[in-house]
Enzyme design. Structure first.
Site, mmCIF file in Angstrom:
data_model
loop_
_atom_site.group_PDB
_atom_site.id
_atom_site.type_symbol
_atom_site.label_atom_id
_atom_site.label_comp_id
_atom_site.label_asym_id
_atom_site.label_seq_id
_atom_site.Cartn_x
_atom_site.Cartn_y
_atom_site.Cartn_z
ATOM 1 N N CYS A 399 -2.428 -2.240 1.386
ATOM 2 C CA CYS A 399 -2.998 -2.426 0.898
ATOM 3 C C CYS A 399 -4.097 -2.033 -0.295
ATOM 4 O O CYS A 399 -4.193 -2.931 -0.701
ATOM 5 C CB CYS A 399 -4.798 -1.370 2.860
ATOM 6 S SG CYS A 399 -6.121 -2.287 2.652
ATOM 7 N N HIS A 530 -2.168 -3.614 6.331
ATOM 8 C CA HIS A 530 -1.293 -2.444 7.143
ATOM 9 C C HIS A 530 0.375 -2.374 8.135
ATOM 10 O O HIS A 530 -0.108 -2.396 9.223
ATOM 11 C CB HIS A 530 -1.855 -1.072 7.888
ATOM 12 C CG HIS A 530 -2.910 -1.152 7.119
ATOM 13 N ND1 HIS A 530 -3.136 0.163 6.215
ATOM 14 C CD2 HIS A 530 -4.409 -1.332 6.593
ATOM 15 C CE1 HIS A 530 -4.130 0.817 5.234
ATOM 16 N NE2 HIS A 530 -4.640 -0.296 5.775
ATOM 17 N N GLU A 532 2.619 -0.521 8.747
ATOM 18 C CA GLU A 532 3.289 -0.062 9.136
ATOM 19 C C GLU A 532 2.452 0.458 10.742
ATOM 20 O O GLU A 532 2.868 0.882 11.667
ATOM 21 C CB GLU A 532 2.189 1.623 8.324
ATOM 22 C CG GLU A 532 0.866 1.432 8.795
ATOM 23 C CD GLU A 532 0.512 1.309 7.159
ATOM 24 O OE1 GLU A 532 0.982 0.027 6.698
ATOM 25 O OE2 GLU A 532 -0.649 1.668 7.035
HETATM 26 N N1 GLN Z 1 -10.068 0.704 -0.146
HETATM 27 C C1 GLN Z 1 -9.610 0.031 -0.250
HETATM 28 C C2 GLN Z 1 -10.617 -1.328 0.580
HETATM 29 O O1 GLN Z 1 -11.650 -0.649 1.397
HETATM 30 C C3 GLN Z 1 -7.888 -0.503 0.286
HETATM 31 C C4 GLN Z 1 -8.290 0.314 1.969
HETATM 32 C C5 GLN Z 1 -6.880 0.559 2.542
HETATM 33 O O2 GLN Z 1 -6.431 0.576 2.329
HETATM 34 N N2 GLN Z 1 -6.944 0.358 3.786
HETATM 35 O O3 GLN Z 1 -10.613 -2.358 0.481
#
Ligand code: GLN
Length: 558
Positions: A399, A530, A532
């Protein structure tokens, strides 16, 4: 012995409920206790579902600071929940819906919504019984949705607090309605004070009385301690807590959370619970699970992986809970690669103020940058990404880790000096990461709770890439939690500079995976989603497997 297929106990068998409550203090592992109870009963062939109750007013866990509350775990349906939901999914190897997670805020929100809709037909709506009734309604709905023989319900917090009293009242009311179908398990703490050197049961006795004072009696007590309980302590707890000594289960510290089910079984917890609930007697079969638990500790090759993140430090403490799913996914992939994963948690800010040299990254076999928000420590992250790329150290970005991987590439390979994400720098000349258009309005209206791009979305993979080789299929589904994305205006430039977008949303608009070709770098891959959240001990995640495999190859080459 082959795993026992899940089957219903009998046509007439009523659904069963196990409440897991905490005595003495929090943080002693109620989540793992609930998960382990679920795993044991599942291994007996019962269909199990798991509920978590968080007593916070927050409607979901999405608005809580990770350094305070730990990881925010996202479900398939996009609900932002507590990390324990992740433990349940991993231990039960099951996908849970949002009805299985509730907070005080969520329950009240629903009661108030109904009141506004005149659903209470003009009568007074009262904290008791209407709030516990709503809690029970949600529990029964979760049971029904899962067709569960057994539903575990973990009540957050500790007995004796104001916060969880309405949830305990719900347990009491449910037990009163179905006296033979509800069991109460109390997880308590039995300290051994240094200066005394003896195990003290008094706090557990008090916790048991507190529980009695809200109309509940523990059927089983799980006694957490640093060491196993002796018979004398078991008898003492039994006498003063009103149960038989066999119902006091020893829950000593164990090397790995995966050892907990086997440990409970030593004291016969599974059979005890089926007996309390009047379920048919069946053999517990944890063979597959225990094989995993053994190997996760004893993999042949040791691999050193650095997690470079920003939510590690709180006062003098290092908080690995914030990235618990990432850590579990890595350990699991290690197990399936016959490797033992050794993790180092590096605060990215240390690379900015010179506290840690970038060169110190050379000794790692792989580098992971997990998810995150905001500007603190991001230049440290980008420096670490650059180091991983230039020194061909396997890199996995999750992410925010993928977004910074893209920014690093834009700055240093695509000639976009000063590139940034508009989350950090609104005035950047090159916003290669920018807010998703439909998120803009939500931000302007300060509509923050539960409004990110959340939950499972499909993604199409590009043939011949590391991602498509790892997954072995064309279309995947992964869980998301973000507001920003790769800015479509820069895709062409980034591709021309060599970055490959190997996964996209089916309409081709949203970049889901970025990577470098194998010939350029052995593994330099980041995901907007994600992965994970979908890794399970007995079914590891393909991208984590591929990353750990690359880390192994890197180590062998070194
Ligand atoms: N801050 C970034 C976004 O909002 C990544 C979010 C995250 O890593 N879950 O897109």
């Amino acid at each position: 012995m082959a795993a026992r297929p899940t089957r219903s106990p009998s046509k007439k068998q009523s659904p069963k409920y196990i409440f897991i409550v905490g005595g003495v203090m929090s943080g002693i592992g109620k989540g793992i206790a609930s998960s382990s109870i679920g795993r044991i009963l599942k291994s007996k062939g019962f269909k199990v579902t798991a509920i978590k109750i968080d007593p916070y007013i927050n409607v979901d866990a999405g608005t809580m600071n990770p350094t305070e509350h730990g990881e925010v775990f996202v479900l398939d349906d996009g609900y932002e929940t507590d990390q324990d939901m992740g433990n349940y999914e991993r231990f039960l190897d099951d996908t849970l819906p949002s009805i299985n997670y509730m907070t005080t805020g969520r329950v009240y929100q629903e009661v108030i919504r109904r009141e506004r809709n005149l659903e209470y037909k003009g009568k007074n709506v009262q904290v008791v019984p209407d709030v516990p009734i709503e809690v029970i309604r949600r529990i029964l709905e979760a049971q029904k949705l899962a067709h569960a023989d057994v539903t575990t319900i973990e009540v957050g917090g500790t007995i004796g607090e104001y916060e969880n009293i309405l949830f305990l009242e719900a347990a009491r009311m449910l037990k009163q309605k179905f006296p033979h179908d509800v069991a109460i398990v109390m997880l308590s703490y039995v300290p051994i004070p240094h200066n005394i050197g003896e195990m003290k049961t008094k706090p557990t006795q008090h916790a048991s009385r507190e529980l009695n004072s809200v109309g509940l009696q523990a059927d089983v007590i799980l006694a957490r301690a640093t060491v196993p309980l002796d018979q004398k302590r078991k008898e003492k707890i039994a006498t003063f807590c009103n149960i038989s000594p066999e119902r006091v289960i020893s829950a000593p510290d164990v090397e790995s959370i995966y050892d907990v089910p086997a440990n409970y079984e030593k004291d016969g917890l599974g059979d005890m619970l089926t007996e309390v609930l009047g379920l048919p007697k069946r053999k517990t079969d944890l063979s597959e699970w225990n094989a995993f638990a053994r190997k996760v500790k004893n993999g042949n090759k040791e691999l050193s992986i650095a997690i470079v993140g920003k939510y590690f430090n709180s006062g003098d403490y290092v908080l690995s809970d914030v990235y618990i799913s990432v850590i579990e996914a890595l350990k699991t992939a290690g197990f399936h690669n016959d490797s033992k994963i050794k993790l180092d948690y590096l605060d990215s800010e240390d690379f900015e103020d010179g506290k840690r040299e970038l060169r110190s990254l050379a000794r790692f076999d792989g580098i992971v940058v997990p998810g995150g928000f905001g500007s603190r420590g991001v230049e440290g992250i980008v420096a670490a990404v650059k180091y991983a790329r230039e020194n061909k150290i396997p890199y996995l970005g999750l992410c925010y880790g993928m977004q910074w991987q893209t920014i690093e590439y834009a700055r240093n390979k695509a000639g976009l000096t000063g590139a940034n994400t508009s989350e950090v720098d609104k005035k950047t000349p090159y916003p290669v990461i920018d807010i998703i258009p439909d998120q803009k309005e939500k931000m302007l209206n300060k509509n923050y709770g539960g409004t990110m791009r959340l939950g499972a979305y499909p993604c199409v993979l590009k043939k011949g890439t590391i991602a498509s080789e790892a997954y072995g299929v064309k279309k995947i589904s992964e869980r998301h939690r973000h507001r920003y994305e790769v800015n479509p205006e820069y895709i062409k430039q980034l591709e021309e500079a060599g970055l490959v977008f190997s996964g996209r949303s089916p309409d081709g608009v949203l970049m889901e995976i970025a990577e470098l070709p194998k010939e350029v770098h052995p593994f330099f891959l980041g995901t907007q989603f994600h992965p994970e959240f979908l890794s399970r001990p007995l079914s590891p995640h393909p991208l984590f497997l591929a990353f750990v495999k690359a880390a192994r190859a890197h180590k062998e080459k070194k």
